[in-house]
Design a protein around this motif. Structure first.
Motif, PDB file in Angstrom:
ATOM      1  N   PHE A  94     -14.425  21.609  58.518  1.00 16.84           N
ATOM      2  CA  PHE A  94     -12.633  21.947  58.383  1.00 16.84           C
ATOM      3  C   PHE A  94     -12.423  22.981  59.158  1.00 16.84           C
ATOM      4  CE2 PHE A  94      -8.634  22.342  58.028  1.00 16.84           C
ATOM      5  CZ  PHE A  94      -7.677  21.863  59.021  1.00 16.84           C
ATOM      6  N   PRO A  95     -12.792  24.129  58.092  1.00 16.13           N
ATOM      7  CA  PRO A  95     -12.436  25.395  58.818  1.00 16.13           C
ATOM      8  C   PRO A  95     -13.218  26.340  60.245  1.00 16.13           C
ATOM      9  CG  PRO A  95     -12.948  24.951  56.895  1.00 16.13           C
ATOM     10  CD  PRO A  95     -13.133  24.174  56.860  1.00 16.13           C
ATOM     11  N   ALA A  96     -13.908  25.340  60.487  1.00 17.74           N
ATOM     12  CA  ALA A  96     -15.111  25.966  61.338  1.00 17.74           C
ATOM     13  C   ALA A  96     -14.167  25.300  63.182  1.00 17.74           C
ATOM     14  CB  ALA A  96     -16.133  25.107  61.797  1.00 17.74           C
ATOM     15  N   THR A  97     -13.787  24.143  62.207  1.00 17.45           N
ATOM     16  CA  THR A  97     -13.083  23.332  64.031  1.00 17.45           C
ATOM     17  C   THR A  97     -11.776  24.041  63.828  1.00 17.45           C
ATOM     18  OG1 THR A  97     -13.937  21.482  63.813  1.00 17.45           O
ATOM     19  CG2 THR A  97     -11.839  21.368  64.621  1.00 17.45           C
ATOM     20  N   LEU A  98     -10.687  24.738  62.422  1.00 20.15           N
ATOM     21  CA  LEU A  98     -10.140  25.020  62.512  1.00 20.15           C
ATOM     22  C   LEU A  98      -9.188  26.047  63.943  1.00 20.15           C
ATOM     23  CD1 LEU A  98      -6.569  24.462  62.163  1.00 20.15           C
ATOM     24  CD2 LEU A  98      -7.720  25.843  59.773  1.00 20.15           C
ATOM     25  N   GLU A  99     -10.758  27.361  62.997  1.00 24.31           N
ATOM     26  CA  GLU A  99     -10.565  28.349  63.377  1.00 24.31           C
ATOM     27  C   GLU A  99     -11.334  28.707  64.778  1.00 24.31           C
ATOM     28  OE1 GLU A  99     -13.481  32.435  62.595  1.00 24.31           O
ATOM     29  OE2 GLU A  99     -14.465  30.786  62.427  1.00 24.31           O
ATOM     30  N   LEU A 100     -11.684  27.407  66.063  1.00 25.08           N
ATOM     31  CA  LEU A 100     -11.703  27.731  66.763  1.00 25.08           C
ATOM     32  C   LEU A 100     -10.751  26.785  67.893  1.00 25.08           C
ATOM     33  CD1 LEU A 100     -13.581  27.459  69.383  1.00 25.08           C
ATOM     34  CD2 LEU A 100     -14.062  25.287  68.654  1.00 25.08           C
ATOM     35  N   ALA A 101     -10.413  26.120  67.333  1.00 26.09           N
ATOM     36  CA  ALA A 101      -8.686  25.669  67.624  1.00 26.09           C
ATOM     37  C   ALA A 101      -7.401  26.593  67.624  1.00 26.09           C
ATOM     38  CB  ALA A 101      -8.456  24.213  67.102  1.00 26.09           C
ATOM     39  N   LEU A 102      -7.338  27.248  67.205  1.00 24.72           N
ATOM     40  CA  LEU A 102      -6.326  28.286  66.252  1.00 24.72           C
ATOM     41  C   LEU A 102      -7.012  29.180  67.813  1.00 24.72           C
ATOM     42  CD1 LEU A 102      -6.028  28.307  62.940  1.00 24.72           C
ATOM     43  CD2 LEU A 102      -4.051  27.094  64.937  1.00 24.72           C
ATOM     44  N   CYS A 103      -7.572  29.795  67.282  1.00 22.05           N
ATOM     45  CA  CYS A 103      -8.037  30.455  68.676  1.00 22.05           C
ATOM     46  C   CYS A 103      -8.121  30.261  70.169  1.00 22.05           C
ATOM     47  CB  CYS A 103      -8.915  30.955  68.554  1.00 22.05           C
ATOM     48  SG  CYS A 103     -10.016  32.487  66.953  1.00 22.05           S
ATOM     49  N   ALA A 104      -8.864  29.047  70.651  1.00 20.89           N
ATOM     50  CA  ALA A 104      -7.520  27.970  71.543  1.00 20.89           C
ATOM     51  C   ALA A 104      -6.515  28.111  72.082  1.00 20.89           C
ATOM     52  CB  ALA A 104      -8.214  26.892  72.078  1.00 20.89           C
ATOM     53  N   MET A 105      -5.575  27.346  71.127  1.00 18.58           N
ATOM     54  CA  MET A 105      -4.944  27.980  71.059  1.00 18.58           C
ATOM     55  C   MET A 105      -3.786  29.631  70.580  1.00 18.58           C
ATOM     56  SD  MET A 105      -3.352  24.922  71.606  1.00 18.58           S
ATOM     57  CE  MET A 105      -1.679  24.151  71.683  1.00 18.58           C
ATOM     58  N   LEU A 106      -4.437  30.165  70.739  1.00 28.06           N
ATOM     59  CA  LEU A 106      -3.554  31.239  70.638  1.00 28.06           C
ATOM     60  C   LEU A 106      -3.756  32.374  71.769  1.00 28.06           C
ATOM     61  CD1 LEU A 106      -2.556  33.965  69.638  1.00 28.06           C
ATOM     62  CD2 LEU A 106      -4.355  34.593  68.718  1.00 28.06           C
ATOM     63  N   GLY A 251       3.031  21.588  69.340  1.00 25.10           N
ATOM     64  CA  GLY A 251       2.018  20.775  68.358  1.00 25.10           C
ATOM     65  C   GLY A 251       1.612  20.400  68.846  1.00 25.10           C
ATOM     66  N   LEU A 252       1.965  19.054  69.100  1.00 23.76           N
ATOM     67  CA  LEU A 252       1.249  17.621  69.474  1.00 23.76           C
ATOM     68  C   LEU A 252      -0.647  18.156  69.922  1.00 23.76           C
ATOM     69  CD1 LEU A 252       3.571  15.459  70.732  1.00 23.76           C
ATOM     70  CD2 LEU A 252       3.019  15.329  69.260  1.00 23.76           C
ATOM     71  N   GLU A 253      -0.562  19.215  71.311  1.00 19.32           N
ATOM     72  CA  GLU A 253      -2.226  19.786  71.945  1.00 19.32           C
ATOM     73  C   GLU A 253      -2.838  20.563  69.902  1.00 19.32           C
ATOM     74  OE1 GLU A 253      -2.916  19.004  74.498  1.00 19.32           O
ATOM     75  OE2 GLU A 253      -1.572  17.777  74.127  1.00 19.32           O
ATOM     76  N   LEU A 254      -2.078  20.834  69.580  1.00 15.68           N
ATOM     77  CA  LEU A 254      -2.815  21.133  68.455  1.00 15.68           C
ATOM     78  C   LEU A 254      -3.910  20.609  68.040  1.00 15.68           C
ATOM     79  CD1 LEU A 254      -3.849  23.507  66.923  1.00 15.68           C
ATOM     80  CD2 LEU A 254      -1.654  23.615  65.139  1.00 15.68           C
ATOM     81  N   GLY A 255      -2.781  19.267  67.609  1.00 13.16           N
ATOM     82  CA  GLY A 255      -3.595  18.187  66.832  1.00 13.16           C
ATOM     83  C   GLY A 255      -4.290  17.935  67.552  1.00 13.16           C
ATOM     84  N   SER A 256      -4.855  17.677  69.074  1.00 11.73           N
ATOM     85  CA  SER A 256      -5.455  17.094  69.763  1.00 11.73           C
ATOM     86  C   SER A 256      -6.452  17.761  70.052  1.00 11.73           C
ATOM     87  CB  SER A 256      -4.646  16.641  70.991  1.00 11.73           C
ATOM     88  OG  SER A 256      -4.653  17.584  72.360  1.00 11.73           O
TER      89      SER A 256
END
Length: 325
Positions: A94-106, A251-256
């Motif tokens: 999960f941390p790897a995916t969360l890191e990638l997702a947060l950086c993409a959203m940033l 917010g919804l897109e972060l989940g997706s």
């Protein structure tokens, strides 16, 4: 507000229960894991022993009841392939995916909101038209194709960035993160940009549409008539109001992004939950697939609740259901 939160939590519990039934039934129907896990040369005794060991000799409803009983205790089963708790395996990735997702959203937010503001304030300018054309490309180009082109351009041809993997990591609060090291950050750039392109286009169009609508409101015209600086008009009167729909959608897109980063993780060999999901589906590793999907459902539920709360904070006029109870 307390009544609203309690009601949303109850609704979320119903959603989780319903999704657990659907997920379990869907995974049960996609195939027999024994066909993948057991050698075709195994005799009937070995095959029967393996089926009993994995608990696949029971009817579907009995398997589901055993699953629910274990899930209430925090156990979503043991991976057929890895032989470790499925939930732990998913959370490990999960941390790897969360890191990638947060950086993409940033990337999407930092670039998308200013570009959308510019395109909304100056829609007929050359820059505004170029921005909107670029946003159309971001919606249209397939993620896997863009990922391969990024690898060809920046990893193969120019050699500036690595083509795949997570690189060197460093520990923070007991979790390994790539962005804390130069090598890890270099590995993070391409997959984050690839994952961010669609969201960047979405933010640009949301910000542009909101800017054009808010700019015509009387309070904006009055602020300009008072002689306020353009930066203050944009920063206080326009930006704050366009953030309401942007925050809701993001917010919804972060989940997706977290749930559906499968393509990007596969293209860049990023060791996150998406790549684990693909491997588990190919191997019919039911417990891991179920654990992944339920973790994803919980993420959406939590993110939706947070978005509702932030939404009400951005605009005090909004009264959520039950907020006056």
């Amino acid at each position: 507000m307390l009544v609203f939160i309690l009601r949303r939590l109850a609704q979320s519990a119903v959603v989780v229960v319903a999704m657990s039934v659907l997920v379990f039934a869907g995974i049960f129907a996609i195939g027999n894991p024994i066909d993948v896990l057991i050698s075709p040369e195994a005799d009937a005794f070995e095959r029967a022993a393996a089926i009993a060991r994995l608990g696949l000799d029971k009817p579907m409803h009995e398997q589901f009841l055993r699953f629910v009983d274990s899930a209430l205790g925090g156990d979503l089963g043991t991976s057929f392939v890895h032989g470790v708790p499925a939930l732990g395996l998913v959370l490990q990735r999960f941390p790897a995916t969360l890191e990638l997702a947060l950086c993409a959203m940033l990337v999407a937010v930092v670039l998308g909101i200013p570009l959308g503001l510019w395109a909304g304030l100056k829609p007929d300018s050359l820059a505004g038209r170029v921005i909107m054309t670029g946003s159309i490309l971001g919606f249209s180009l397939p993620t896997f194709w863009v990922g391969m082109m990024l690898i060809m351009a920046f990893a193969v041809t120019l050699g500036w960035l690595p083509a795949g993997g997570r690189g060197e990591t460093a520990s923070l609060f007991g979790v390994q993160w790539s962005f804390l090291t130069a090598d890890g950050l270099a590995h993070l750039i391409l997959p984050a940009v690839n994952l961010a392109l669609f969201k960047l286009s979405l933010v640009i169009r949301l910000a542009r549409a909101g800017t054009r609508e808010v700019a015509l409101q009387d309070y904006v015209k009055f602020a300009r008539a008072k002689g306020l600086a353009p930066a203050r008009v944009v920063g206080v009167h326009i930006l704050k109001n366009i953030m309401i729909p942007v925050v809701t959608v993001l917010g919804l897109e972060l989940g997706s992004v977290i749930a559906f980063s499968v393509v990007t993780e596969s293209v860049f060999a990023w060791p996150g939950m998406g790549k684990l999901l693909i491997d588990s589906i190919l191997q019919l590793d039911r417990p891991v697939v179920i654990a992944y999907l339920l973790v994803t459902v919980l993420l959406f539920v939590v993110i939706n609740l947070i978005v509702d709360l932030v939404y009400s904070l951005l605009d005090p006029r909004i009264r959520l259901g039950g907020g006056r109870a």
